[in-house]
Write a protein that holds these residues in place. Structure first.
Motif, PDB file in Angstrom:
ATOM      1  N   CYS A   1       4.500  -4.095  -0.679  1.00 60.54           N
ATOM      2  CA  CYS A   1       5.631  -3.154  -0.649  1.00 60.54           C
ATOM      3  C   CYS A   1       5.096  -1.801  -0.205  1.00 60.54           C
ATOM      4  O   CYS A   1       4.409  -1.124  -0.979  1.00 60.54           O
ATOM      5  CB  CYS A   1       6.248  -3.038  -2.032  1.00 60.54           C
ATOM      6  SG  CYS A   1       7.517  -1.754  -2.141  1.00 60.54           S
ATOM      7  N   VAL A   2       5.363  -1.405   1.024  1.00 60.30           N
ATOM      8  CA  VAL A   2       4.820  -0.142   1.516  1.00 60.30           C
ATOM      9  C   VAL A   2       5.629   1.010   0.922  1.00 60.30           C
ATOM     10  O   VAL A   2       6.839   0.897   0.743  1.00 60.30           O
ATOM     11  CB  VAL A   2       4.825  -0.088   3.058  1.00 60.30           C
ATOM     12  CG1 VAL A   2       6.225  -0.071   3.630  1.00 60.30           C
ATOM     13  CG2 VAL A   2       4.033   1.121   3.549  1.00 60.30           C
TER      14      VAL A   2
ATOM     15  N   GLN B   1      -2.109  -6.972   5.411  1.00 65.20           N
ATOM     16  CA  GLN B   1      -2.703  -8.264   5.775  1.00 65.20           C
ATOM     17  C   GLN B   1      -3.477  -8.862   4.607  1.00 65.20           C
ATOM     18  O   GLN B   1      -3.390 -10.062   4.318  1.00 65.20           O
ATOM     19  CB  GLN B   1      -3.617  -8.079   6.989  1.00 65.20           C
ATOM     20  CG  GLN B   1      -4.261  -9.360   7.499  1.00 65.20           C
ATOM     21  CD  GLN B   1      -3.238 -10.404   7.958  1.00 65.20           C
ATOM     22  OE1 GLN B   1      -2.177 -10.069   8.474  1.00 65.20           O
ATOM     23  NE2 GLN B   1      -3.550 -11.678   7.725  1.00 65.20           N
ATOM     24  N   GLY B   2      -4.186  -8.034   3.892  1.00 65.17           N
ATOM     25  CA  GLY B   2      -4.967  -8.536   2.755  1.00 65.17           C
ATOM     26  C   GLY B   2      -4.079  -9.053   1.643  1.00 65.17           C
ATOM     27  O   GLY B   2      -4.315 -10.123   1.086  1.00 65.17           O
ATOM     28  N   PHE B   3      -3.030  -8.303   1.319  1.00 64.02           N
ATOM     29  CA  PHE B   3      -2.132  -8.727   0.237  1.00 64.02           C
ATOM     30  C   PHE B   3      -1.368  -9.992   0.620  1.00 64.02           C
ATOM     31  O   PHE B   3      -1.244 -10.923  -0.156  1.00 64.02           O
ATOM     32  CB  PHE B   3      -1.119  -7.613  -0.091  1.00 64.02           C
ATOM     33  CG  PHE B   3      -1.680  -6.444  -0.859  1.00 64.02           C
ATOM     34  CD1 PHE B   3      -1.515  -5.142  -0.387  1.00 64.02           C
ATOM     35  CD2 PHE B   3      -2.388  -6.633  -2.040  1.00 64.02           C
ATOM     36  CE1 PHE B   3      -2.037  -4.058  -1.093  1.00 64.02           C
ATOM     37  CE2 PHE B   3      -2.912  -5.557  -2.753  1.00 64.02           C
ATOM     38  CZ  PHE B   3      -2.742  -4.278  -2.280  1.00 64.02           C
ATOM     39  N   GLN B   4      -0.809 -10.018   1.845  1.00 60.55           N
ATOM     40  CA  GLN B   4       0.147 -11.063   2.207  1.00 60.55           C
ATOM     41  C   GLN B   4      -0.460 -12.264   2.919  1.00 60.55           C
ATOM     42  O   GLN B   4       0.079 -13.355   2.902  1.00 60.55           O
ATOM     43  CB  GLN B   4       1.282 -10.468   3.071  1.00 60.55           C
ATOM     44  CG  GLN B   4       2.093  -9.419   2.339  1.00 60.55           C
ATOM     45  CD  GLN B   4       3.334  -8.989   3.100  1.00 60.55           C
ATOM     46  OE1 GLN B   4       4.205  -8.356   2.558  1.00 60.55           O
ATOM     47  NE2 GLN B   4       3.427  -9.317   4.372  1.00 60.55           N
ATOM     48  N   GLY B   5      -1.576 -12.060   3.618  1.00 58.76           N
ATOM     49  CA  GLY B   5      -2.154 -13.162   4.392  1.00 58.76           C
ATOM     50  C   GLY B   5      -1.209 -13.550   5.521  1.00 58.76           C
ATOM     51  O   GLY B   5      -0.306 -12.816   5.902  1.00 58.76           O
TER      52      GLY B   5
ATOM     53  N   GLY C   1       4.275  -6.775   9.053  1.00 60.58           N
ATOM     54  CA  GLY C   1       5.082  -7.779   8.364  1.00 60.58           C
ATOM     55  C   GLY C   1       5.292  -7.537   6.884  1.00 60.58           C
ATOM     56  O   GLY C   1       5.605  -8.459   6.135  1.00 60.58           O
ATOM     57  N   VAL C   2       5.155  -6.287   6.452  1.00 60.32           N
ATOM     58  CA  VAL C   2       5.317  -6.005   5.015  1.00 60.32           C
ATOM     59  C   VAL C   2       6.690  -6.480   4.562  1.00 60.32           C
ATOM     60  O   VAL C   2       7.669  -6.381   5.302  1.00 60.32           O
ATOM     61  CB  VAL C   2       5.136  -4.492   4.736  1.00 60.32           C
ATOM     62  CG1 VAL C   2       6.341  -3.679   5.177  1.00 60.32           C
ATOM     63  CG2 VAL C   2       4.823  -4.254   3.273  1.00 60.32           C
ATOM     64  N   GLU C   3       6.743  -7.084   3.381  1.00 63.96           N
ATOM     65  CA  GLU C   3       7.986  -7.710   2.920  1.00 63.96           C
ATOM     66  C   GLU C   3       8.938  -6.718   2.257  1.00 63.96           C
ATOM     67  O   GLU C   3      10.126  -6.985   2.135  1.00 63.96           O
ATOM     68  CB  GLU C   3       7.658  -8.820   1.906  1.00 63.96           C
ATOM     69  CG  GLU C   3       6.956 -10.014   2.508  1.00 63.96           C
ATOM     70  CD  GLU C   3       7.852 -10.782   3.476  1.00 63.96           C
ATOM     71  OE1 GLU C   3       7.313 -11.552   4.298  1.00 63.96           O
ATOM     72  OE2 GLU C   3       9.096 -10.607   3.437  1.00 63.96           O
ATOM     73  N   MET C   4       8.407  -5.584   1.791  1.00 64.86           N
ATOM     74  CA  MET C   4       9.257  -4.676   1.018  1.00 64.86           C
ATOM     75  C   MET C   4       8.902  -3.220   1.335  1.00 64.86           C
ATOM     76  O   MET C   4       7.774  -2.916   1.723  1.00 64.86           O
ATOM     77  CB  MET C   4       9.044  -4.957  -0.480  1.00 64.86           C
ATOM     78  CG  MET C   4      10.060  -4.326  -1.403  1.00 64.86           C
ATOM     79  SD  MET C   4       9.808  -4.766  -3.158  1.00 64.86           S
ATOM     80  CE  MET C   4      10.404  -6.441  -3.178  1.00 64.86           C
ATOM     81  N   VAL C   5       9.891  -2.359   1.186  1.00 65.27           N
ATOM     82  CA  VAL C   5       9.695  -0.908   1.360  1.00 65.27           C
ATOM     83  C   VAL C   5      10.253  -0.227   0.118  1.00 65.27           C
ATOM     84  O   VAL C   5      11.315  -0.611  -0.380  1.00 65.27           O
ATOM     85  CB  VAL C   5      10.436  -0.393   2.615  1.00 65.27           C
ATOM     86  CG1 VAL C   5      10.365   1.132   2.704  1.00 65.27           C
ATOM     87  CG2 VAL C   5       9.835  -1.010   3.883  1.00 65.27           C
ATOM     88  N   MET C   6       9.504   0.767  -0.379  1.00 59.91           N
ATOM     89  CA  MET C   6       9.988   1.512  -1.535  1.00 59.91           C
ATOM     90  C   MET C   6      10.408   2.906  -1.100  1.00 59.91           C
ATOM     91  O   MET C   6       9.696   3.562  -0.335  1.00 59.91           O
ATOM     92  CB  MET C   6       8.891   1.633  -2.598  1.00 59.91           C
ATOM     93  CG  MET C   6       9.368   2.340  -3.855  1.00 59.91           C
ATOM     94  SD  MET C   6       8.066   2.606  -5.079  1.00 59.91           S
ATOM     95  CE  MET C   6       7.743   0.947  -5.585  1.00 59.91           C
ATOM     96  N   THR C   7      11.571   3.329  -1.612  1.00 59.43           N
ATOM     97  CA  THR C   7      12.059   4.669  -1.266  1.00 59.43           C
ATOM     98  C   THR C   7      11.226   5.717  -1.995  1.00 59.43           C
ATOM     99  O   THR C   7      10.624   5.440  -3.023  1.00 59.43           O
ATOM    100  CB  THR C   7      13.527   4.851  -1.717  1.00 59.43           C
ATOM    101  OG1 THR C   7      13.560   4.879  -3.152  1.00 59.43           O
ATOM    102  CG2 THR C   7      14.408   3.740  -1.189  1.00 59.43           C
ATOM    103  N   SER C   8      11.225   6.924  -1.452  1.00 59.79           N
ATOM    104  CA  SER C   8      10.458   7.996  -2.097  1.00 59.79           C
ATOM    105  C   SER C   8      11.384   8.874  -2.913  1.00 59.79           C
ATOM    106  O   SER C   8      12.585   8.934  -2.665  1.00 59.79           O
ATOM    107  CB  SER C   8       9.739   8.832  -1.036  1.00 59.79           C
ATOM    108  OG  SER C   8      10.681   9.388  -0.134  1.00 59.79           O
TER     109      SER C   8
ATOM    110  N   PRO D   1       0.812  -1.221   0.000  1.00 57.65           N
ATOM    111  CA  PRO D   1       0.000   0.000   0.000  1.00 57.65           C
ATOM    112  C   PRO D   1       0.841   1.265   0.000  1.00 57.65           C
ATOM    113  O   PRO D   1       1.946   1.273   0.533  1.00 57.65           O
ATOM    114  CB  PRO D   1      -0.772  -0.101   1.316  1.00 57.65           C
ATOM    115  CG  PRO D   1       0.182  -0.809   2.234  1.00 57.65           C
ATOM    116  CD  PRO D   1       0.889  -1.816   1.372  1.00 57.65           C
ATOM    117  N   MET D   2       0.305   2.303  -0.607  1.00 53.27           N
ATOM    118  CA  MET D   2       0.878   3.648  -0.488  1.00 53.27           C
ATOM    119  C   MET D   2       0.241   4.278   0.741  1.00 53.27           C
ATOM    120  O   MET D   2      -0.971   4.404   0.815  1.00 53.27           O
ATOM    121  CB  MET D   2       0.547   4.440  -1.741  1.00 53.27           C
ATOM    122  CG  MET D   2       1.131   5.821  -1.811  1.00 53.27           C
ATOM    123  SD  MET D   2       0.102   7.073  -1.018  1.00 53.27           S
ATOM    124  CE  MET D   2       0.347   8.445  -2.129  1.00 53.27           C
ATOM    125  N   VAL D   3       1.052   4.667   1.716  1.00 59.28           N
ATOM    126  CA  VAL D   3       0.491   5.156   2.988  1.00 59.28           C
ATOM    127  C   VAL D   3       0.975   6.568   3.301  1.00 59.28           C
ATOM    128  O   VAL D   3       1.000   6.992   4.452  1.00 59.28           O
ATOM    129  CB  VAL D   3       0.822   4.187   4.143  1.00 59.28           C
ATOM    130  CG1 VAL D   3       0.279   2.796   3.860  1.00 59.28           C
ATOM    131  CG2 VAL D   3       2.332   4.140   4.410  1.00 59.28           C
TER     132      VAL D   3
END
Ligand code: GLC
Length: 721
Positions: A186-187, A169-173, A227-234, A136-138
């Motif tokens: 990937c947040v 939670q919805g994406f990853q279960g 528990g998000v698996e990935m982070v994207m830089t801005s 998600p984009m947060v």
């Protein structure tokens, strides 16, 4: 897990192969699998050859089980160690079944349904061969000029955090390795991308670390804690340094302080863009800063591929840093089971059955119903089936209702408003449709056609708004009113002297001058997704009672921006009552208050709040306070009320907002029904970042506000001992 991967792969990889794992290429590089001819086009522009492509780590933007399987097969046949590709894409609010835009979902105040929408998006993406979604984009957003506000869930830290957790939670279960219907999330965009100055995309961001930690970071942290698996830089700078090369932010805070050990991916070309920022002399320095900041994947540039080998050879970058990045990527591939099953959930037969299925579309319709917000209604809505309706406007019969980031969606088959209304009216010819204007243009003949269509109408419904490309990435606007042509159409229709309802299709809080003041009713539809027309018809005809509440303020005008509910009081607040005192914090030409506040939304029924009480006037740190209120449906239609709890810390070591959302409950009530709503306030909810960045609560006075919006509240006081 790493030892095993290190010994099996990393130890046996050349430096070039390791670095190629850090490269993400886009779909055009894989358009003709098996085509070994001299690579031209994007590859040539990027200056990389087949060897690098064969060793690349991931691909962006390929979908479709057959296509993914062909590319993966071709890749494995040519990758020396048989390391599979990761397939990633932007599945932000749906794959082929498109849900309302995230800003709309934020207005549903329904995290359960948000989670289900992400679960369905993951199901459709996974069966189509995808492994990771860039969502998600947060990003917290207080400025509707910024086009990407449509991708956020709005202006509130707490609400954004609730949705961040729900989406992850919805994406990853709960079992990403074995549940083939899920994808890694990937947040993004870490961090504070939504604070771009002037609401202009990619523009400068500048804020104190205290503001960053207090308002902008919690939603990313909620995703990491989920528990998000990935982070994207801005793309933006944080305290003067581009996030993508910001070691303090990426390693110091994200990895060391928060303990995030997943994959960090740059945003598109963000490593190379450090040069344009003026934070790197050249691409080599950009690569150096990024790898030292713990950025693992270089999205779509060759900064890493071209310069890391020499940086290692020159002893400027320790190969251990490369190994660390490769291992995080391999760990994600292993967690997704790709070494054993490189095709993971891709299944061409199942894809045909579940993608865009009626079951999925019905969930999209339900979420659209809950995400729409009734902004005004002076006796016009709901429509009656036997009324003669003139439906006028560029969105009356438009499929452009999916919004930005609807990559696989189908505008052609999106359910349109006009046809849906004709189904619910007494007969199809009870709803006469005319375009009335384009998005940006209006002709005399269009006006004449609209006037003719409205001639016998009992009520006029105007379907107006922004085209989807007027928001989204790169879609910032300085003037956030409806386009002039549509304001002209509204004026022309108003002159007919008939009841006038407006349905808005837009990707941002608009300046509603010429709309809100003219219409008798306004329904905010946002971009409602694949079933948008059906959902809106249900709402317009009262089959469903609107329950959406704004997750972002609507400004009185663009001049008010940034305007948000949890602002500071200032030393010269404008009093409620009229004053001729000039020397207060005010505009001399517009009000301070937004046109419509955070949390606002109407219903076809009414609700009353009574008996607000606290379990005590003094709260001990170790004994939560109970807040009770009774909510009654005082109207004649069942409805859902979102009871909101805000708190104000009257005085702090730093100034504190006039109120902050701390909790909410959605209660369904039949006509005449009452329910007692109980909240618990914990001491932890009173904590804030002090000037020394310590995160604690202070003894002192607090005000509790409970109500239907950030403006319509009852209050009670307590003291924290
Ligand atoms: C874009 C966006 C990012 C997206 C990425 C891949 O520039 O900033 O949100 O995930 O590139 O499409």
């Amino acid at each position: 897990m790493s030892e095993h991967l290190y010994n099996k792969y990393v130890k046996n990889m050349t430096l070039e192969e390791k670095i190629a794992q850090l490269l993400q290429l886009a779909a055009p590089f894989y358009d003709e699998p098996g085509d070994d001819s001299e690579i031209t086009g994007p590859m040539e522009e990027l200056g990389i050859g087949n060897d690098t492509k064969r060793a690349a780590g991931s691909v962006l933007g390929i979908a479709g089980a057959e296509k993914m399987m062909a590319v993966q097969k071709e890749h494995l046949a040519s990758n020396r160690l048989g390391i599979p590709l990761l397939f990633m894409a932007d599945i932000v609010h749906g794959f082929k079944t498109i849900f309302p835009i995230p800003l709309a979902i934020g207005c549903s105040w329904n995290p359960e349904l948000a989670e289900l929408s992400a679960e369905i998006a993951a199901r459709e993406a996974a069966v189509s061969g995808l492994h990771v979604t860039f969502a998600p984009m947060v990003d917290l957003v207080r400025d509707g000029r910024w086009g990407r506000v449509m991708e956020s869930t709005g202006e509130d830290t707490y609400l954004n955090s609730v949705f961040a957790k729900a989406f992850v939670q919805g994406f990853q279960g709960d079992d990403l390795e074995n549940d083939m219907t899920r994808v890694a999330a990937c947040v993004k965009h870490f961090a504070a991308y939504g604070l771009a100055e002037g609401g202009r995309d990619y523009n400068t961001v500048d804020l104190s670390e205290r503001q960053l930690r207090e308002y902008y970071l919690p939603a990313y942290k909620a995703a990491v804690d989920a528990g998000v698996e990935m982070v994207m830089t801005s793309f933006n700078i944080v305290d003067g340094i581009p996030a993508t090369g910001n070691r303090r932010l990426m390693r110091g805070l994200l990895r060391d302080e928060w303990g995030f050990d997943g994959v960090v991916i740059s945003d598109w070309a963000a490593i190379k863009e450090m040069i344009a920022h003026g934070a790197a002399e050249d691409d080599k320095e950009a690569a150096f800063k990024a790898i030292y900041s713990g950025v693992d994947i270089d999205m779509m540039t060759t900064s890493y591929v071209k310069h890391l080998p020499e940086l290692v050879k020159e002893g400027l970058v320790d190969e251990a840093l490369i190994d660390e990045a490769v291992l995080r990527i391999l760990k994600l591939k292993e967690k997704l089971g790709l070494f054993e099953n490189p095709m993971r959930g891709a299944d061409p037969e199942l894809e045909k059955k579940i993608v865009y299925s009626d079951e999925h579309r019905q969930v999209s319709r339900k979420l659209a119903e809950k995400s729409s917000v009734l902004l005004k209604n002076e006796g016009v809505l709901p429509l009656q089936a036997n009324q003669r309706v003139a439906l006028i406007g560029p969105f009356a019969d438009s499929g452009d209702i999916l919004g930005w980031w609807s990559w696989q969606g189908s505008k052609e088959t999106a359910v349109k408003l006009g046809a849906s209304m004709q189904v619910l009216s007494a007969s199809p010819d009870h709803v006469v449709i005319a375009e009335g204007s384009g998005i940006h243009t209006i002709s005399e003949s269009q006006k004449a056609e609209a006037i003719k269509a409205a001639a016998d109408a009992d009520v006029i419904v105007l379907a107006v708004g922004e085209a989807s490309e007027m928001s989204g990435e790169g879609g910032s606007r300085s003037d956030i009113r409806l386009p002039q042509a549509q304001l002209e159409l509204i004026r022309v229709m108003k002159e007919l002297g008939k009841p006038l309802a407006v349905v808005l299709f837009n990707g941002r809080p608009l300046d509603l001058h010429g709309v809100y003041d003219v219409a008798d009713a306004v329904l905010e539809a946002w971009f409602p997704g694949s079933e948008g027309g059906a959902a809106l018809a249900d709402l317009l005809y009262g089959k469903v009672n609107p329950s959406g509440r704004l997750s972002m303020s609507f400004p009185y005008s663009v001049g008010q921006i940034p305007v948000y509910y949890n602002a500071y009081n200032t030393g010269r607040p404008k009093p409620e009552e009229e004053t001729d005192n000039r020397y207060i914090s005010q505009y001399i030409d517009i009000p301070n208050e937004p046109l419509l506040p955070f949390g606002f939304g109407l219903s076809y029924t009414t609700f009353a709040y009574e008996g607000l009480s606290l379990s005590s006037e003094v709260m001990a740190a170790d004994r939560p306070l109970e807040v009770k209120v009774t909510v009654t449906n005082t109207g004649n239609m069942a409805g859902t009320e979102t009871v909101q709890l805000y708190i104000r810390d009257i005085s702090g070591e730093v100034v504190r907002p006039v109120k902050e959302l701390k909790d909410f409950r959605q209660v369904g009530l039949a006509p005449g029904e009452s329910k007692e709503v109980v909240f618990r306030i914990e001491e932890t909810q009173l904590r804030y970042h002090h000037s020394d960045l310590s995160f604690t609560s202070d003894p002192g006075r607090f005000t509790v506000y409970v109500g239907a919006s950030s403006r319509e509240v009852q209050k009670a006081g307590f003291r924290l001992a």
